[in-house]
Design a protein around this motif. Structure first.
Motif, short mmCIF file in Angstrom:
data_model
loop_
_atom_site.label_atom_id
_atom_site.label_comp_id
_atom_site.label_asym_id
_atom_site.label_seq_id
_atom_site.Cartn_x
_atom_site.Cartn_y
_atom_site.Cartn_z
N LEU A 1 0.87 -1.18 0.00
CA LEU A 1 0.00 0.00 0.00
C LEU A 1 0.90 1.22 0.00
O LEU A 1 1.66 1.45 0.93
CB LEU A 1 -0.90 0.00 1.24
CG LEU A 1 -1.79 1.23 1.44
CD1 LEU A 1 -2.75 1.41 0.27
CD2 LEU A 1 -2.57 1.13 2.76
N LEU A 2 0.83 2.01 -1.08
CA LEU A 2 1.70 3.16 -1.24
C LEU A 2 0.89 4.41 -1.57
O LEU A 2 -0.19 4.33 -2.16
CB LEU A 2 2.70 2.95 -2.39
CG LEU A 2 3.64 1.75 -2.36
CD1 LEU A 2 4.46 1.72 -3.64
CD2 LEU A 2 4.55 1.80 -1.14
N ALA A 3 1.46 5.55 -1.24
CA ALA A 3 1.02 6.83 -1.80
C ALA A 3 2.13 7.30 -2.73
O ALA A 3 3.30 7.33 -2.34
CB ALA A 3 0.78 7.85 -0.70
N LEU A 4 1.76 7.65 -3.95
CA LEU A 4 2.74 8.12 -4.93
C LEU A 4 2.20 9.36 -5.62
O LEU A 4 0.98 9.51 -5.81
CB LEU A 4 3.02 7.05 -5.99
CG LEU A 4 3.73 5.76 -5.54
CD1 LEU A 4 3.79 4.76 -6.70
CD2 LEU A 4 5.14 6.07 -5.05
N HIS A 5 3.10 10.26 -6.03
CA HIS A 5 2.68 11.41 -6.81
C HIS A 5 2.89 11.18 -8.30
O HIS A 5 2.35 11.89 -9.13
CB HIS A 5 3.44 12.67 -6.37
CG HIS A 5 4.88 12.67 -6.75
ND1 HIS A 5 5.85 12.07 -5.99
CD2 HIS A 5 5.52 13.17 -7.84
CE1 HIS A 5 7.03 12.22 -6.59
NE2 HIS A 5 6.86 12.87 -7.71
N ASP A 6 3.69 10.17 -8.64
CA ASP A 6 4.02 9.88 -10.03
C ASP A 6 3.05 8.84 -10.58
O ASP A 6 3.08 7.67 -10.19
CB ASP A 6 5.47 9.37 -10.10
CG ASP A 6 5.98 9.23 -11.53
OD1 ASP A 6 5.26 8.66 -12.35
OD2 ASP A 6 7.11 9.69 -11.79
N VAL A 7 2.19 9.27 -11.48
CA VAL A 7 1.15 8.38 -12.00
C VAL A 7 1.75 7.22 -12.79
O VAL A 7 1.27 6.08 -12.70
CB VAL A 7 0.15 9.17 -12.87
CG1 VAL A 7 -0.87 8.23 -13.51
CG2 VAL A 7 -0.55 10.24 -12.04
N ALA A 8 2.82 7.47 -13.54
CA ALA A 8 3.45 6.40 -14.31
C ALA A 8 3.99 5.32 -13.39
O ALA A 8 3.84 4.12 -13.66
CB ALA A 8 4.57 6.97 -15.18
N LEU A 9 4.63 5.72 -12.29
CA LEU A 9 5.12 4.73 -11.33
C LEU A 9 3.96 3.98 -10.68
O LEU A 9 4.05 2.78 -10.42
CB LEU A 9 5.96 5.41 -10.25
CG LEU A 9 7.36 5.86 -10.63
CD1 LEU A 9 8.04 6.52 -9.43
CD2 LEU A 9 8.21 4.67 -11.12
N ALA A 10 2.89 4.71 -10.41
CA ALA A 10 1.72 4.06 -9.82
C ALA A 10 1.18 2.98 -10.74
O ALA A 10 0.89 1.85 -10.31
CB ALA A 10 0.64 5.11 -9.53
N ARG A 11 1.04 3.31 -12.01
CA ARG A 11 0.56 2.32 -12.98
C ARG A 11 1.54 1.16 -13.11
O ARG A 11 1.15 0.02 -13.39
CB ARG A 11 0.34 2.97 -14.34
CG ARG A 11 -0.85 3.93 -14.41
CD ARG A 11 -1.12 4.33 -15.84
NE ARG A 11 -2.23 5.27 -15.98
CZ ARG A 11 -3.52 4.93 -15.96
NH1 ARG A 11 -3.86 3.66 -15.78
NH2 ARG A 11 -4.45 5.85 -16.11
N ARG A 12 2.81 1.43 -12.90
CA ARG A 12 3.85 0.41 -13.06
C ARG A 12 3.71 -0.71 -12.02
O ARG A 12 3.95 -1.88 -12.31
CB ARG A 12 5.22 1.08 -12.94
CG ARG A 12 6.41 0.18 -13.23
CD ARG A 12 7.71 0.95 -13.04
NE ARG A 12 8.87 0.17 -13.41
CZ ARG A 12 9.49 0.26 -14.57
NH1 ARG A 12 9.07 1.13 -15.47
NH2 ARG A 12 10.55 -0.49 -14.83
#
Length: 219
Positions: A175-186
């Motif tokens: 479970l993460l919070a990320l600001h980078d959408v590409a990394l999130a999709r990754r």
């Protein structure tokens, strides 16, 4: 593993998130998205507090790293497993690190790009190096679950992707919070968008369109 049903989540006395319906199941990799201040950290903190009661083997990467500046990189990483040993062992390792512990931590430091930094004190590191130290501590701890708040925000794009992939290999449930959408999709099997104190969407990654992302971040 985790279930919130219609709950209000607070920071101090202030309600930050309302009507929260959220679950985390074994094997899922869930990423929270949203503007700064939307409530991502509040949900992460609440999730960690609740899950730690039943799952002590949780690795945590807090947004502010949670490091001890005066101690070495080695000792900060070692603290990920403090609960694996008694007080006497931990104190002895603080004074004179055991060879077995140095050997266990060395490959973790190499994985996050901190090879050769074991003896450096955290207060002498750059922001990116401090973040890598926090990552190394979580990897060294291991466990069934990883919770991380912007764990690669201070790392350059290429290394951030490699580190996110490494976390995906190391932990079964994330479970993460990320600001980078590409990394999130990754990495994510599921994306949760938070907007204006509420969950805006909660769907499998493949079902979240670029339009959904645009609507999440629009002013």
């Amino acid at each position: 593993m985790l279930n919130f049903s219609g709950e209000a989540l607070s920071y101090g006395r202030t309600t930050v998130l309302s009507d929260v319906d959220f679950t985390l199941r074994p094997g899922e990799r869930v990423v929270l998205l949203g503007r700064s201040g939307a409530g991502k950290s509040t949900l992460l903190n609440a999730a960690y507090a609740r899950m730690a009661e039943s799952f002590p083997d949780i690795a945590l990467i807090p947004q502010e790293h949670g490091l001890v500046p005066q101690l070495s990189v080695f000792h900060n990483v070692y603290m990920g497993r403090l609960d694996a040993h008694g007080a006497a062992y931990n104190l002895a390792n603080l004074v004179w690190p055991f060879r077995a512990e140095r050997r266990a931590i060395a490959p973790v430091l190499e994985t996050v790009g901190l090879d050769g930094f074991a003896r450096a004190t955290v207060e002498t590191l750059s922001g990116g190096q401090k973040q890598r130290t926090a990552l190394a501590r979580a990897i060294h701890r291991g466990g069934r679950v990883l919770i991380g708040d912007e764990p690669v925000s201070a790392v350059d794009e290429r290394h951030a992707a490699a580190l996110i992939d490494e976390l995906g290999r190391r932990f079964g449930t994330i479970l993460l919070a990320l600001h980078d959408v590409a990394l999130a999709r990754r990495i994510a099997t599921r994306l949760v968008g938070i907007r204006a104190g509420r969950i805006f969407f909660d769907r499998p990654t493949a079902d979240v369109s670029d339009g959904d992302i645009h609507d999440l971040y629009r002013a």
